[in-house]
Design an enzyme around this catalytic site. Sequence first.
Site, PDB file in Angstrom:
ATOM      1  N   ASN A   9      -2.942  -1.490  -0.129  1.00  0.00           N
ATOM      2  CA  ASN A   9      -2.283  -2.419   0.788  1.00  0.00           C
ATOM      3  C   ASN A   9      -3.363  -3.136   1.602  1.00  0.00           C
ATOM      4  O   ASN A   9      -3.934  -2.554   2.515  1.00  0.00           O
ATOM      5  CB  ASN A   9      -1.335  -1.610   1.707  1.00  0.00           C
ATOM      6  CG  ASN A   9      -0.713  -2.475   2.786  1.00  0.00           C
ATOM      7  OD1 ASN A   9      -0.791  -3.704   2.753  1.00  0.00           O
ATOM      8  ND2 ASN A   9      -0.085  -1.826   3.767  1.00  0.00           N
ATOM      9  N   HIS A  95       7.296  -1.105   5.552  1.00  0.00           N
ATOM     10  CA  HIS A  95       6.043  -0.559   6.086  1.00  0.00           C
ATOM     11  C   HIS A  95       6.203  -0.380   7.601  1.00  0.00           C
ATOM     12  O   HIS A  95       6.872  -1.179   8.260  1.00  0.00           O
ATOM     13  CB  HIS A  95       4.877  -1.510   5.773  1.00  0.00           C
ATOM     14  CG  HIS A  95       3.552  -0.905   6.113  1.00  0.00           C
ATOM     15  ND1 HIS A  95       3.065  -0.883   7.402  1.00  0.00           N
ATOM     16  CD2 HIS A  95       2.639  -0.266   5.344  1.00  0.00           C
ATOM     17  CE1 HIS A  95       1.891  -0.259   7.400  1.00  0.00           C
ATOM     18  NE2 HIS A  95       1.606   0.132   6.170  1.00  0.00           N
ATOM     19  N   GLU A  97       4.380  -1.065   9.988  1.00  0.00           N
ATOM     20  CA  GLU A  97       4.006  -2.243  10.796  1.00  0.00           C
ATOM     21  C   GLU A  97       5.150  -3.250  10.824  1.00  0.00           C
ATOM     22  O   GLU A  97       5.353  -3.946  11.820  1.00  0.00           O
ATOM     23  CB  GLU A  97       2.697  -2.848  10.245  1.00  0.00           C
ATOM     24  CG  GLU A  97       1.500  -1.978  10.622  1.00  0.00           C
ATOM     25  CD  GLU A  97       0.338  -1.993   9.631  1.00  0.00           C
ATOM     26  OE1 GLU A  97       0.236  -2.931   8.825  1.00  0.00           O
ATOM     27  OE2 GLU A  97      -0.466  -1.036   9.685  1.00  0.00           O
ATOM     28  N   GLY A 234      -4.649   1.795   2.809  1.00  0.00           N
ATOM     29  CA  GLY A 234      -4.881   0.562   3.568  1.00  0.00           C
ATOM     30  C   GLY A 234      -6.361   0.246   3.619  1.00  0.00           C
ATOM     31  O   GLY A 234      -6.949  -0.269   2.665  1.00  0.00           O
TER      32      GLY A 234
HETATM   33  P1  PGA Z   1      -4.619   3.146   6.189  1.00  0.00           P
HETATM   34  O1  PGA Z   1      -3.251   2.336   5.953  1.00  0.00           O
HETATM   35  O2  PGA Z   1      -5.036   3.715   4.862  1.00  0.00           O
HETATM   36  O3  PGA Z   1      -5.596   2.105   6.702  1.00  0.00           O
HETATM   37  O4  PGA Z   1      -4.330   4.200   7.196  1.00  0.00           O
HETATM   38  C1  PGA Z   1      -2.244   2.840   5.117  1.00  0.00           C
HETATM   39  C2  PGA Z   1      -1.058   1.919   5.134  1.00  0.00           C
HETATM   40  O5  PGA Z   1      -0.781   1.302   6.168  1.00  0.00           O
HETATM   41  O6  PGA Z   1      -0.359   1.756   4.112  1.00  0.00           O
END
Ligand code: PGA
Length: 252
Positions: A9, A95, A97, A234
């Site tokens: 992602n 997600h 976010e 991510g």
């Molecule tokens: P991260 O994000 O690996 O930077 O913690 C994971 C994600 O938001 O899917």
Amino acid sequence: MRKYTIAGNWKMNGSKSSVTTLINSIKNGITETNNITWVVFPPYPFLEQVEHLLTNSKILWGAQNLSEHKAGAFTGEISAEMIKDFGCSYVLVGHSERRQLYGETDNIIAAKFVAAINANLIPILCIGETLQEREQGLTKKIVDRQLDAILKLSEGIKLFNNAIIAYEPVWAIGTGITATPEQAQEIHAHIRLQLAKYDGSIAKQTQILYGGSVKPDNAKSLFKMADIDGGLVGGASLKAQDFLDIGRACNN
Ligand code: PGA
């Protein structure tokens, strides 16, 4: 036997030139494809470029979000059919976010999930609790609520026939703090159990990915757990070598 999925992602990162460099490095570095499905999730403007770079390769691609609507007066939104038109096979849905920063509710997310399925896209449904919810002992209740938004629909469990779940504890996303393999496994097993209440074989076949600060040095211990079928990555997916090393951890 479930395969692994390693999904990157990219969030809101990249430029035309960095996308070409990153995609080419991943493409050239991939060796294992029998047991692993590799997927990248670039921002929308780069989908055409990624389609061009990845067509006939061993890597699939998807979008980070979609509209729950089919078409029409929805300024700034992107439909499932548009995503399909750029060769996407996957789409992220719900997600954290999107849930936290853009107010996406369980019901909106369920509608997006259905829109993805109707367009023959494989949704990766992201679920997970905040730190406060974990500290209050609410983790299972939260993931149950997020799953139930879809399971309660008339097609319910059948919708998971062609879908993936990503358990992403919000407190682990982008923080460098990873759930321990045991903490993650406990929730993954719980999620599978929730699906099994409706359909044992769908529960058994559904891939459940872990997300939240997956890095090359913690991937192996996570992926060896019985109910962890890969990762939604991510930050580390923006570095080709890290992304490739995370994939390699599946088979070690
Ligand atoms: P991260 O994000 O690996 O930077 O913690 C994971 C994600 O938001 O899917």
